[in-house]
Design a protein around this motif. Structure first.
Motif, PDB file in Angstrom:
ATOM      1  N   ALA A   1       0.815  -1.212   0.000  1.00 47.60           N
ATOM      2  CA  ALA A   1       0.000   0.000   0.000  1.00 47.60           C
ATOM      3  C   ALA A   1       0.846   1.258   0.000  1.00 47.60           C
ATOM      4  O   ALA A   1       0.459   2.284  -0.562  1.00 47.60           O
ATOM      5  CB  ALA A   1      -0.940  -0.015   1.204  1.00 47.60           C
ATOM      6  N   HIS A   2       1.992   1.216   0.656  1.00 52.18           N
ATOM      7  CA  HIS A   2       2.895   2.361   0.717  1.00 52.18           C
ATOM      8  C   HIS A   2       4.261   1.912   0.198  1.00 52.18           C
ATOM      9  O   HIS A   2       5.200   1.709   0.964  1.00 52.18           O
ATOM     10  CB  HIS A   2       2.997   2.896   2.143  1.00 52.18           C
ATOM     11  N   PRO A   3       4.373   1.760  -1.113  1.00 54.68           N
ATOM     12  CA  PRO A   3       5.557   1.110  -1.687  1.00 54.68           C
ATOM     13  C   PRO A   3       6.828   1.953  -1.580  1.00 54.68           C
ATOM     14  O   PRO A   3       6.793   3.181  -1.587  1.00 54.68           O
ATOM     15  CB  PRO A   3       5.165   0.897  -3.152  1.00 54.68           C
ATOM     16  N   VAL A   4       7.952   1.241  -1.487  1.00 54.64           N
ATOM     17  CA  VAL A   4       9.284   1.840  -1.513  1.00 54.64           C
ATOM     18  C   VAL A   4      10.022   1.239  -2.712  1.00 54.64           C
ATOM     19  O   VAL A   4      10.275   0.036  -2.745  1.00 54.64           O
ATOM     20  CB  VAL A   4      10.062   1.559  -0.220  1.00 54.64           C
ATOM     21  N   SER A   5      10.323   2.077  -3.695  1.00 54.66           N
ATOM     22  CA  SER A   5      11.026   1.573  -4.870  1.00 54.66           C
ATOM     23  C   SER A   5      12.473   1.240  -4.505  1.00 54.66           C
ATOM     24  O   SER A   5      13.016   1.732  -3.511  1.00 54.66           O
ATOM     25  CB  SER A   5      10.999   2.600  -6.002  1.00 54.66           C
TER      26      SER A   5
ATOM     27  N   ALA B   1      11.263   9.158   9.278  1.00 56.43           N
ATOM     28  CA  ALA B   1       9.971   8.698   8.771  1.00 56.43           C
ATOM     29  C   ALA B   1      10.139   7.830   7.528  1.00 56.43           C
ATOM     30  O   ALA B   1       9.413   6.846   7.334  1.00 56.43           O
ATOM     31  CB  ALA B   1       9.072   9.891   8.467  1.00 56.43           C
ATOM     32  N   ALA B   2      11.105   8.192   6.662  1.00 54.36           N
ATOM     33  CA  ALA B   2      11.367   7.407   5.460  1.00 54.36           C
ATOM     34  C   ALA B   2      11.946   6.041   5.823  1.00 54.36           C
ATOM     35  O   ALA B   2      11.585   5.020   5.216  1.00 54.36           O
ATOM     36  CB  ALA B   2      12.312   8.160   4.532  1.00 54.36           C
TER      37      ALA B   2
ATOM     38  N   ILE C   1      11.167   0.116   6.829  1.00 53.80           N
ATOM     39  CA  ILE C   1      11.152  -0.969   7.819  1.00 53.80           C
ATOM     40  C   ILE C   1       9.790  -1.651   7.863  1.00 53.80           C
ATOM     41  O   ILE C   1       9.692  -2.879   8.023  1.00 53.80           O
ATOM     42  CB  ILE C   1      11.543  -0.418   9.207  1.00 53.80           C
ATOM     43  N   ASP C   2       8.737  -0.861   7.710  1.00 51.85           N
ATOM     44  CA  ASP C   2       7.374  -1.397   7.791  1.00 51.85           C
ATOM     45  C   ASP C   2       6.890  -2.030   6.499  1.00 51.85           C
ATOM     46  O   ASP C   2       5.782  -2.579   6.454  1.00 51.85           O
ATOM     47  CB  ASP C   2       6.402  -0.275   8.180  1.00 51.85           C
TER      48      ASP C   2
END
Length: 220
Positions: free
Chosen positions: A169-173, A189-190, A195-196
């Motif tokens: 849902a909150h992707p990290v490329s 926060a990033a 981590i999540d």
């Protein structure tokens, strides 16, 4: 979102030219169907399973587009930069680190695989190409390709589609991942969002958590 796996590569462990250390970086294109198990392509092998192979590094994907980035920096060995040469299992003509995200789940043939971490470039890249500095360049540019874990074993072949079927849902490329890795003091926060992220390799999650804990305990 999908692309075509243009070539599949696998190989046996052999001696690295020059120093004799065992390596699985030399791979050949595989024709026909291959079996994907929980630890990778069944006909593939790795020399040092502490850093390559196993359930969390089962399959290595390196986009062919990344080879073009090496040529201006290392023109004297430009002819060596061909798919399969950096030890990947999958080659595609599309996608780079900007296009894929930690936790992505893909269908490939009858298998289901999940992107869980970038490759960490090591000494074998320099040794394989016979040049100094390529490993450092790959790390600095964040163009090492990435690893998949296998969620469901199956079979595939060159020419099959690699199709995205699930993204967090909150992707990290992977490009964001490398940017965080290179940042002197990344935003907490990033780091927490990374981590999540579902699907991140456990050892990477632990390492990022340690970095976040240190940053919070040592404000600027």
């Amino acid at each position: 979102m999908k692309t075509i796996v243009t070539q599949i590569f696998a190989g046996a462990v052999q001696a690295m030219p020059g120093d004799g250390r065992p390596t699985g970086i030399f791979k050949r294109a595989v024709d026909g169907e291959v079996e994907i198990g929980y630890e990778g392509i069944v006909c593939d092998a790795q020399a040092d399973r502490r850093v390559h192979g196993g359930p969390e590094k089962a399959l290595h994907h390196f986009p062919a587009l990344n080879y073009a980035l090496f040529v201006p920096r290392f023109p004297e060995i430009a002819a060596q930069f061909v798919p399969g040469s950096i030890g990947e299992n999958f080659s595609t003509g599309e996608w780079r680190e900007e296009d894929v995200c930690i936790g992505d789940v893909y269908a490939l043939g009858s298998a289901r695989i999940q992107l869980n971490q970038p490759r960490s470039p090591c000494w074998k890249i320099d040794a394989r190409y016979g040049v100094d500095g390529l490993t450092k360049f790959v790390a600095e540019q964040g163009v090492a390709g990435w690893y998949y874990r296998v969620l469901a074993p199956g079979h595939c072949r060159a020419g099959d589609a690699l199709a995205l079927i699930e993204r967090p849902a909150h992707p990290v490329s992977l490009r964001e991942y490398w940017d965080l890795r290179h940042a002197h003091r990344p935003e907490p926060a990033a780091l927490q969002r990374l981590i999540d992220t579902p699907g991140l390799a456990p050892d990477k999650r632990e390492g990022w958590q340690q970095r976040l804990t240190w940053l919070l305990a040592n404000p600027p």
